[in-house]
Motif scaffolding. Sequence first.
Motif, PDB file in Angstrom:
ATOM      1  N   LEU A   3       0.834  -1.189   0.000  1.00  0.00           N
ATOM      2  CA  LEU A   3       0.000   0.000   0.000  1.00  0.00           C
ATOM      3  C   LEU A   3       0.878   1.250   0.000  1.00  0.00           C
ATOM      4  CD1 LEU A   3      -2.735  -0.893   2.651  1.00  0.00           C
ATOM      5  CD2 LEU A   3      -2.985  -0.885   0.165  1.00  0.00           C
ATOM      6  N   ALA A   7      -2.295   5.802   1.318  1.00  0.00           N
ATOM      7  CA  ALA A   7      -3.456   4.912   1.203  1.00  0.00           C
ATOM      8  C   ALA A   7      -4.562   5.353   2.153  1.00  0.00           C
ATOM      9  CB  ALA A   7      -3.050   3.473   1.515  1.00  0.00           C
ATOM     10  N   VAL A  17      -8.275  -1.927   3.016  1.00  0.00           N
ATOM     11  CA  VAL A  17      -7.932  -2.850   1.935  1.00  0.00           C
ATOM     12  C   VAL A  17      -9.133  -3.726   1.646  1.00  0.00           C
ATOM     13  CG1 VAL A  17      -5.473  -2.877   2.478  1.00  0.00           C
ATOM     14  CG2 VAL A  17      -6.982  -4.541   3.548  1.00  0.00           C
ATOM     15  N   SER A  23      -1.891  -5.527   3.694  1.00  0.00           N
ATOM     16  CA  SER A  23      -1.226  -4.317   3.207  1.00  0.00           C
ATOM     17  C   SER A  23      -0.127  -4.631   2.205  1.00  0.00           C
ATOM     18  CB  SER A  23      -0.642  -3.533   4.387  1.00  0.00           C
ATOM     19  OG  SER A  23       0.314  -4.326   5.076  1.00  0.00           O
ATOM     20  N   ARG A  38      -0.780 -13.434   0.095  1.00  0.00           N
ATOM     21  CA  ARG A  38      -1.298 -12.326   0.894  1.00  0.00           C
ATOM     22  C   ARG A  38      -0.609 -12.364   2.250  1.00  0.00           C
ATOM     23  NH1 ARG A  38      -7.254 -14.229   0.626  1.00  0.00           N
ATOM     24  NH2 ARG A  38      -6.128 -16.182   0.496  1.00  0.00           N
ATOM     25  N   THR A 133      -8.541  -1.749  -4.250  1.00  0.00           N
ATOM     26  CA  THR A 133      -7.330  -1.386  -3.508  1.00  0.00           C
ATOM     27  C   THR A 133      -6.183  -1.181  -4.488  1.00  0.00           C
ATOM     28  OG1 THR A 133      -8.053  -2.745  -1.636  1.00  0.00           O
ATOM     29  CG2 THR A 133      -5.747  -2.076  -1.662  1.00  0.00           C
ATOM     30  N   TYR A 135      -2.099  -0.852  -5.065  1.00  0.00           N
ATOM     31  CA  TYR A 135      -0.791  -1.175  -4.497  1.00  0.00           C
ATOM     32  C   TYR A 135       0.305  -0.568  -5.374  1.00  0.00           C
ATOM     33  CZ  TYR A 135      -3.185  -4.800  -1.736  1.00  0.00           C
ATOM     34  OH  TYR A 135      -4.013  -5.475  -0.876  1.00  0.00           O
TER      35      TYR A 135
END
Length: 283
Positions: A3, A7, A17, A23, A38, A133, A135
């Motif tokens: 992130l 963010a 998220v 994150s 993840r 989200t 990234y």
Amino acid sequence: WTLPADAAVGPRGKPAVAPGFGSQITIWHDGNTFTVTRVFSAGGVAVTHSLDGVETRSRTPGRLCEGDSQSVWTAAWQDNAVVTTLIGAIPPGATAPTKMDVKATFRAPAADTLTVELTFRTTGSAEPRVVSTTYKKIGPAAAQPVAAVTAATPATLSQIEWLSGTWIGTTGTSAFEERWTPPGGGSMLAVARSLRNGVMNSFEFICIVQRNGGLVYTAMPNGRQPATDFTLTRIEPKSVTFENPAHDFPKMVRYTLGDDGTLEAVVSGTEKQKPQVFRFRKQ
């Protein structure tokens, strides 16, 4: 991928998220294989997808005294994006999947930017909810880890259902007991204690869970944390053995159901350590 510093922050003061994503994520793409890891505070969860639409399954280790859960996925390229779909979830102890429909769309609008768009339905909502989200890339993915292949001794809890019940043994002025639940939800739970002249001098929380196709015995003597795991190494119709060679004592735990209905529990260590043997009768 992580992130960015700017963010959005959620209502609890933590980065907002998409559900199920942390994150930071790591992605490996090799031909027809797409793997997403993840990263959460408790560790990483890697899921490998096949981009030809073939169903794949991933396994997520359960929490303490919980069996594994599984997820059923499909994945494919769609409009220059990779779309993974969670089509089924198998809770601990279950065999049939519960139908799901959760889509994650991975798209790279720029070389250093990745968007993950999650589409799912919430209870009572007619329209799907979409959460996106963004990234930022912080570097190339490390070499994809190769999981150590340790073949589990295949077994299910139904094979040791004979262990369930209340078992009590006595020697002189001492009494010891183990109370095991029947299998359910991918686990069996037990509480044990020993008494001398009616005074409890030790207790233990124990569980056996289905893990990675086999069984794992977890012991918490006197409630001690972290718990100690022992992996199934041998199973017979009336006997089950768990081992942890790295533990000081015990290194092995074995339960055997005798022809006369008695239960023998043996805990042992190295050759120089005397095994402990407990014999119980079912109440």
